[in-house]
Write a protein that holds these residues in place. Structure first.
Motif, PDB file in Angstrom:
ATOM      1  N   THR A 213      34.313  48.649  44.278  1.00  0.00           N
ATOM      2  CA  THR A 213      34.978  47.555  43.958  1.00  0.00           C
ATOM      3  C   THR A 213      34.576  46.594  42.805  1.00  0.00           C
ATOM      4  O   THR A 213      35.321  46.051  41.896  1.00  0.00           O
ATOM      5  CB  THR A 213      35.290  46.596  45.220  1.00  0.00           C
ATOM      6  OG1 THR A 213      35.858  47.266  46.375  1.00  0.00           O
ATOM      7  CG2 THR A 213      36.219  45.359  45.018  1.00  0.00           C
ATOM      8  N   PHE A 214      33.297  46.590  42.916  1.00  0.00           N
ATOM      9  CA  PHE A 214      32.617  45.788  42.029  1.00  0.00           C
ATOM     10  C   PHE A 214      32.673  46.266  40.607  1.00  0.00           C
ATOM     11  O   PHE A 214      32.741  45.472  39.506  1.00  0.00           O
ATOM     12  CB  PHE A 214      31.086  45.812  41.909  1.00  0.00           C
ATOM     13  CG  PHE A 214      30.339  44.960  41.205  1.00  0.00           C
ATOM     14  CD1 PHE A 214      30.454  43.552  40.859  1.00  0.00           C
ATOM     15  CD2 PHE A 214      29.228  45.536  40.669  1.00  0.00           C
ATOM     16  CE1 PHE A 214      29.538  42.982  40.048  1.00  0.00           C
ATOM     17  CE2 PHE A 214      28.482  44.782  39.416  1.00  0.00           C
ATOM     18  CZ  PHE A 214      28.618  43.580  39.259  1.00  0.00           C
ATOM     19  N   ASP A 216      35.508  48.023  39.494  1.00  0.00           N
ATOM     20  CA  ASP A 216      36.811  47.657  39.354  1.00  0.00           C
ATOM     21  C   ASP A 216      36.930  46.124  38.620  1.00  0.00           C
ATOM     22  O   ASP A 216      37.625  46.000  37.404  1.00  0.00           O
ATOM     23  CB  ASP A 216      37.689  47.985  40.289  1.00  0.00           C
ATOM     24  CG  ASP A 216      37.877  49.244  40.944  1.00  0.00           C
ATOM     25  OD1 ASP A 216      37.443  50.119  39.857  1.00  0.00           O
ATOM     26  OD2 ASP A 216      38.169  49.548  42.049  1.00  0.00           O
ATOM     27  N   VAL A 217      36.181  45.375  39.102  1.00  0.00           N
ATOM     28  CA  VAL A 217      36.102  43.752  38.881  1.00  0.00           C
ATOM     29  C   VAL A 217      35.696  43.505  37.327  1.00  0.00           C
ATOM     30  O   VAL A 217      36.227  43.000  36.452  1.00  0.00           O
ATOM     31  CB  VAL A 217      35.680  43.298  39.619  1.00  0.00           C
ATOM     32  CG1 VAL A 217      35.183  41.603  39.203  1.00  0.00           C
ATOM     33  CG2 VAL A 217      36.239  42.832  40.951  1.00  0.00           C
ATOM     34  N   VAL A 218      34.407  44.517  37.138  1.00  0.00           N
ATOM     35  CA  VAL A 218      33.743  44.781  36.113  1.00  0.00           C
ATOM     36  C   VAL A 218      34.767  45.081  34.783  1.00  0.00           C
ATOM     37  O   VAL A 218      34.731  44.540  33.510  1.00  0.00           O
ATOM     38  CB  VAL A 218      32.482  45.264  36.136  1.00  0.00           C
ATOM     39  CG1 VAL A 218      31.815  45.145  34.721  1.00  0.00           C
ATOM     40  CG2 VAL A 218      31.313  44.214  36.993  1.00  0.00           C
ATOM     41  N   ALA A 220      37.642  45.026  34.572  1.00  0.00           N
ATOM     42  CA  ALA A 220      38.978  44.179  34.379  1.00  0.00           C
ATOM     43  C   ALA A 220      38.252  42.908  33.393  1.00  0.00           C
ATOM     44  O   ALA A 220      39.019  42.294  32.793  1.00  0.00           O
ATOM     45  CB  ALA A 220      39.625  43.598  35.489  1.00  0.00           C
ATOM     46  N   LEU A 221      36.937  42.722  33.557  1.00  0.00           N
ATOM     47  CA  LEU A 221      36.514  41.628  32.786  1.00  0.00           C
ATOM     48  C   LEU A 221      36.233  41.832  31.282  1.00  0.00           C
ATOM     49  O   LEU A 221      36.300  43.077  30.779  1.00  0.00           O
ATOM     50  CB  LEU A 221      35.247  41.069  33.323  1.00  0.00           C
ATOM     51  CG  LEU A 221      35.147  40.415  34.768  1.00  0.00           C
ATOM     52  CD1 LEU A 221      33.954  40.535  35.391  1.00  0.00           C
ATOM     53  CD2 LEU A 221      36.096  39.277  34.912  1.00  0.00           C
TER      54      LEU A 221
END
Length: 277
Positions: A213-214, A216-218, A220-221
């Protein structure tokens, strides 16, 4: 209109040339870093279940070595930025008042100067280093492309992505610089920026090594687009569609950051307080 900013572009380029020792020291330090990292990854892959033929999180040993070398070169070219420091210094010594009455855009001045600095870095150091590295890696079998057009596509998208990465990185520095209108803790803000950006941009390790999950978030940033994504494109590890998406993300984040920076500057410029007066 662009003629107004030409002197700032030239000042950034000439300023970078004035500190030739920085280039020499970067080269020596990078060689030492590459040596240490190569031995580190050699130990990691040798100790893995499949040995040196292992593929860990999408990277073979050869690909990881290429990534390590390219990411260090790109980091030097892209992450060099004086915007934050200049804003903080101007607030501290009071010259910010002069900047407000100049017949030029406050933001445009920093963009022009940073582009001059990065252009000189890229042409004199980064581009030759990348060209030599690519030639060596292709010769020793660490890097390969399925055809000339794949190579050409990778280079074109790499250059475009790097250009917008430079602008995005400068936007981040500008926004954090504007925060100095509200605080005197410029050094702490700058240290926080360097640590966070380096970590999330994939400079230390590729983003694919982060947990699910981390990761995927990174991705997207905007940070991965500053260093990791251009390197993946240059390595030929992305398809045409993936390369276009990476480029599009950089453009999108640039628009977002520039708009936010514009709003923040409008508010901050009404409350600027010069330190000591």
């Amino acid at each position: 209109m662009l003629k107004k900013y030409k002197p700032f572009f030239k000042a950034g380029a000439m300023g970078q040339m004035a500190y030739k020792f920085n280039i020499l020291s970067w080269f020596v330090i990078s060689i030492l870093e590459w040596t240490c990292l190569i031995f580190l990854w050699f130990s990691v892959y040798r100790a893995s279940e499949g040995g040196m033929d292992s593929v860990i999180n999408g990277f073979s040993f050869k690909e990881m070595i290429v990534y390590t070398v390219f990411i260090n070169i790109i980091t030097f070219a892209v992450f060099v930025n004086e915007t934050f420091r200049q804003i903080a210094d101007e607030i501290k010594d009071g010259t910010i008042a002069i900047s407000f009455i100049r017949p030029i855009s406050y933001r445009g001045r920093f963009v022009a100067q940073n582009l001059g600095t990065v252009t000189m870095n890229f042409l004199i150091l980064a581009l030759p280093s990348i060209a030599v590295s690519m030639f060596v890696f292709i010769k020793i079998g660490f890097l390969s492309y399925s055809g000339f057009w794949i190579l050409a596509r990778s280079i074109v998208f790499f250059l475009l992505t790097i250009f917008f990465a430079v602008l995005v990185n400068d936007s981040i520095s500008y926004i954090l610089g504007i925060l100095c209108f509200y605080t005197t803790q410029a050094w702490g803000i700058n240290q926080m920026r360097e640590v966070i950006v380096s970590f999330l941009a994939g400079v230390l390790i590729p983003v694919s090594f982060f947990p699910g999950t981390f990761r995927d978030v990174v991705n997207a940033l905007p940070f991965a687009g500053l260093a990791q994504n251009p390197v993946l494109i240059l390595q030929g590890k992305t398809s045409l569609g993936e390369s276009a998406i990476m480029l599009g993300k950089n453009v999108l984040w640039l628009v977002v950051f520039e708009f936010f920076g514009w709003l923040l500057f409008r508010a901050a410029s009404k409350k600027v307080t010069v330190q000591g007066g």
